[in-house]
Enzyme design. Structure first.
Site, mmCIF file in Angstrom:
data_model
loop_
_atom_site.group_PDB
_atom_site.id
_atom_site.type_symbol
_atom_site.label_atom_id
_atom_site.label_comp_id
_atom_site.label_asym_id
_atom_site.label_seq_id
_atom_site.Cartn_x
_atom_site.Cartn_y
_atom_site.Cartn_z
ATOM 1 N N GLY A 29 91.030 36.384 74.275
ATOM 2 C CA GLY A 29 89.851 36.932 74.962
ATOM 3 C C GLY A 29 89.201 35.877 75.821
ATOM 4 N N GLY A 30 90.029 34.988 76.377
ATOM 5 C CA GLY A 30 89.550 33.789 77.053
ATOM 6 C C GLY A 30 88.741 34.023 78.315
ATOM 7 N NE ARG A 31 88.878 34.704 83.538
ATOM 8 C CZ ARG A 31 88.121 33.822 84.166
ATOM 9 N NH1 ARG A 31 87.882 32.639 83.623
ATOM 10 N NH2 ARG A 31 87.562 34.121 85.334
ATOM 11 N N GLY A 32 86.289 36.321 78.309
ATOM 12 C CA GLY A 32 85.029 36.894 77.841
ATOM 13 C C GLY A 32 83.869 35.947 78.058
ATOM 14 C CG PHE A 33 78.917 35.830 77.563
ATOM 15 C CD1 PHE A 33 78.558 34.878 78.515
ATOM 16 C CD2 PHE A 33 78.029 36.121 76.554
ATOM 17 C CE1 PHE A 33 77.331 34.225 78.455
ATOM 18 C CE2 PHE A 33 76.794 35.488 76.481
ATOM 19 C CZ PHE A 33 76.455 34.534 77.430
ATOM 20 C CB ALA A 34 81.023 33.311 73.788
ATOM 21 C CE1 TYR A 46 82.981 44.199 68.554
ATOM 22 C CE2 TYR A 46 81.025 43.574 67.305
ATOM 23 C CZ TYR A 46 82.068 43.237 68.138
ATOM 24 O OH TYR A 46 82.207 41.936 68.566
ATOM 25 C CE LYS A 106 84.482 40.755 66.338
ATOM 26 N NZ LYS A 106 85.304 39.564 66.580
#
Length: 560
Positions: free
Chosen positions: A12-17, A157, A161
């Site tokens: 998910g390397g293009r996500g926000f954090a 979600y 998680k």
């Protein structure tokens, strides 16, 4: 980097954090970074092209790989040759789709664990969420990691998680793999495409004038660079030898800025920094809950057709009105994590990064939506499309009062009208008797001019009535001639429709019709393209069905 080159992967390397973690890893030079995400290729923003990430991609210190966590072969390809996995990928939490969340958060995480075992990867750091211990009802004050998972989570979600987190913790120690889970609380900062933009959008449209609850609920917000820093602290702790790694591994950790703040104060600081007014009017949560339940009911109907989870549902209302603070001492003690950016500095950096969202900044006008055009683009549109929340809530309150006082009671029309006039007369009489001020508050008197109809207005009304009458007479003359079959059919259909509407009881109009009107237009306004596309598909299907039916009838006639 000394010696042999070491690689890590960020899912998910293009996500926000995740973007902030990738940049921090590159800056520290600890690893070469493999960025794994769903897109077929990486698309850099303008500020990234000539920044740390752009340079790293050019030099080979970073690379991109397209990978879907639900595909184990793609996960395996993304993880070949790495020593550390930062598992940050997760679907959009605003889409309450259990199948999607389970396939990514649980099955995707299981694929990550299996690949780590197969490739003998040394360390796995999983990005979890504080919501895994939140039941959606009861607040949490200074909660620590001893809090159990609730018997039932408030959305899919959070539930999935928690399952993913359990998989990672239980995999610790197997095949030489060391793991831990981080639970960053309410992440904010530059690059956020959800929280701050939605605040600015709501403030711009006048929807952020109210505080839900008493406004004293405390929250732990975490600046995004501190979240990235916590991941690196976790990796360093697991990489340490001996007792440090043994104690740190197999654990979950709350990550915060260590500076709890009132939720609505934080929101106000962001809004004021962008030149919007802070919300001031407090509304008790129990007052808005009935509306939230109605919105949730509508969502359950339209959810199968792609409707996103609305913000105004019971669980979200509780999130806005209860406290959620967490104790970060465990992360400090076992991971060596302390925030590197204070809360106020983080807020300042965040505001500075969203100058394009400031109040008064000119934006491209896209024109009125189809829903606005259908409703006349006036007061009715503002009310039914929730453009002016205060106005919409006022209208809903008036309609609710009419329903409970005049419709639900079962009175006849004459009785209801007389009661309404009686209530109005009493109100006007009392309002007229009240003094100009009460306890320092000015009482606004209704001026006589409000009830006066001018001669011009009377003349205009009379002309309108006469015009409608003359138009009706012309239509009747046309009908009497018997020449216009199309017009006759229109009249018949209109009268049939009127008779059907007349058969509907006022109770059903209020109980079913009004909620449908107040939600259907709002839904169409938000999902105009999707609904139009669906309507076109339905129309196309209807046309094909009609053509097939006509063709079959023609063939049968020919055979006969």
């Amino acid at each position: 980097m000394g010696g042999e080159e070491k690689w890590c992967v960020v899912t998910g390397g293009r996500g926000f954090a995740a973007r902030h973690l990738v940049v921090m890893l590159i800056k520290y030079g600890m690893f070469s970074v493999r960025i794994a995400d769903l897109g077929p290729a990486i698309k850099l923003d303008k500020d990234e092209e000539n920044g740390v990430l752009g340079e790293a991609l050019k030099s080979g210190r970073a690379e991109y790989v397209s990978a879907d966590l639900r595909n184990k072969a793609q996960v395996l390809k993304a993880c070949i040759g790495v020593v550390v996995v930062f598992h940050m990928a997760a679907p959009d939490s605003s889409i309450n789709n259990h199948r999607l969340h389970y396939s990514v958060n649980v099955q995707g995480t299981q694929n990550i664990v299996d690949v780590c075992f197969k490739l003998k990867i040394k360390r796995l750091i999983y990005t979890s969420s504080p919501s895994v211990v939140f039941d959606g009802v009861n607040g949490i004050s200074n909660g620590n990691e001893s809090l159990p998972y609730p018997a039932k989570h408030y959305d899919s979600y959070s539930a999935t998680k928690a399952e993913g987190e359990s998989l990672v913790i239980n995999s610790n120690g197997s095949n030489g793999l060391l793991t831990c889970c981080l639970r960053p609380s309410s992440i904010f900062g530059p690059g956020d495409r959800l929280f701050v933009p939605s605040l600015a959008s709501a403030a711009r449209s006048g929807k952020l004038k109210f505080i839900i609850g008493n406004g004293n609920n405390m929250y732990d917000f975490t600046y995004v660079e501190n979240v990235a820093h916590a991941h690196i602290c976790a990796e360093r702790a697991l990489a340490s030898e001996g007792a440090v790694a043994d104690k740190a591994a197999g654990q979950a950790y709350f990550i915060t800025n260590g500076e709890p703040i009132k939720f609505w104060e934080f929101v106000s600081l962001i809004l004021e920094g962008l030149d919007y007014e802070r919300p001031r009017t407090k509304i008790p949560a129990f007052i808005v809950m009935p509306i939230a339940y109605m919105v949730e009911f509508i969502y359950k109907i339209f959810a199968p057709y792609g409707m996103k989870v609305p913000q105004f549902i019971p669980s979200r209302v509780r999130l806005l009105s209860v406290s959620r603070t967490f104790n970060g001492s465990k992360a400090n003690e076992l991971l060596g994590y302390t925030p590197i950016v204070p809360l106020q500095e983080g807020i300042k950096r965040t505001i500075d990064s969203y100058q394009h969202l400031r109040a008064g900044v000119q934006r491209e006008r896209k024109g009125p939506s189809k829903a606005e055009l259908l409703l006349g683009n006036g007061k009715v549109a503002e009310t039914l499309l929730w453009r002016d929340i205060k106005q919409t809530l006022t209208v809903l309150a008036i309609l609710a009062a009419i329903y409970f006082n005049f419709i639900a009671t079962g009175f006849t029309f004459v009785t209801s009208l007389s009661k309404l006039l009686l209530v109005g007369s009493v109100f006007l009489f009392i309002q007229g008797k009240l003094p100009q001020k009460i306890l320092g508050y000015k009482i606004e008197k209704i001026p006589e001019s409000k009830f006066h109809v001018s001669e011009a207005a009377s003349h205009h009304i009379a002309l309108s009535v006469a015009s409608i009458w003359n138009s009706a007479v012309r239509d009747l003359k046309s009908l009497c001639k018997g020449n216009d079959t199309t017009f006759f059919l229109k009249v018949v259909l209109s009268l049939l429709l009127l008779s059907i509407i007349g058969a509907v009881s006022p109770h059903n109009v209020f109980a079913i019709g009004l909620p449908l009107i107040f939600t259907s237009f709002a839904v169409y306004d938000k999902k105009e393209k999707a609904i139009d596309k669906l309507a076109l598909k339905a129309l196309s299907f209807g046309c094909r069905l009609k053509s097939c039916t006509t063709a079959k009838i023609s063939n049968r006639k020919k055979k006969q």
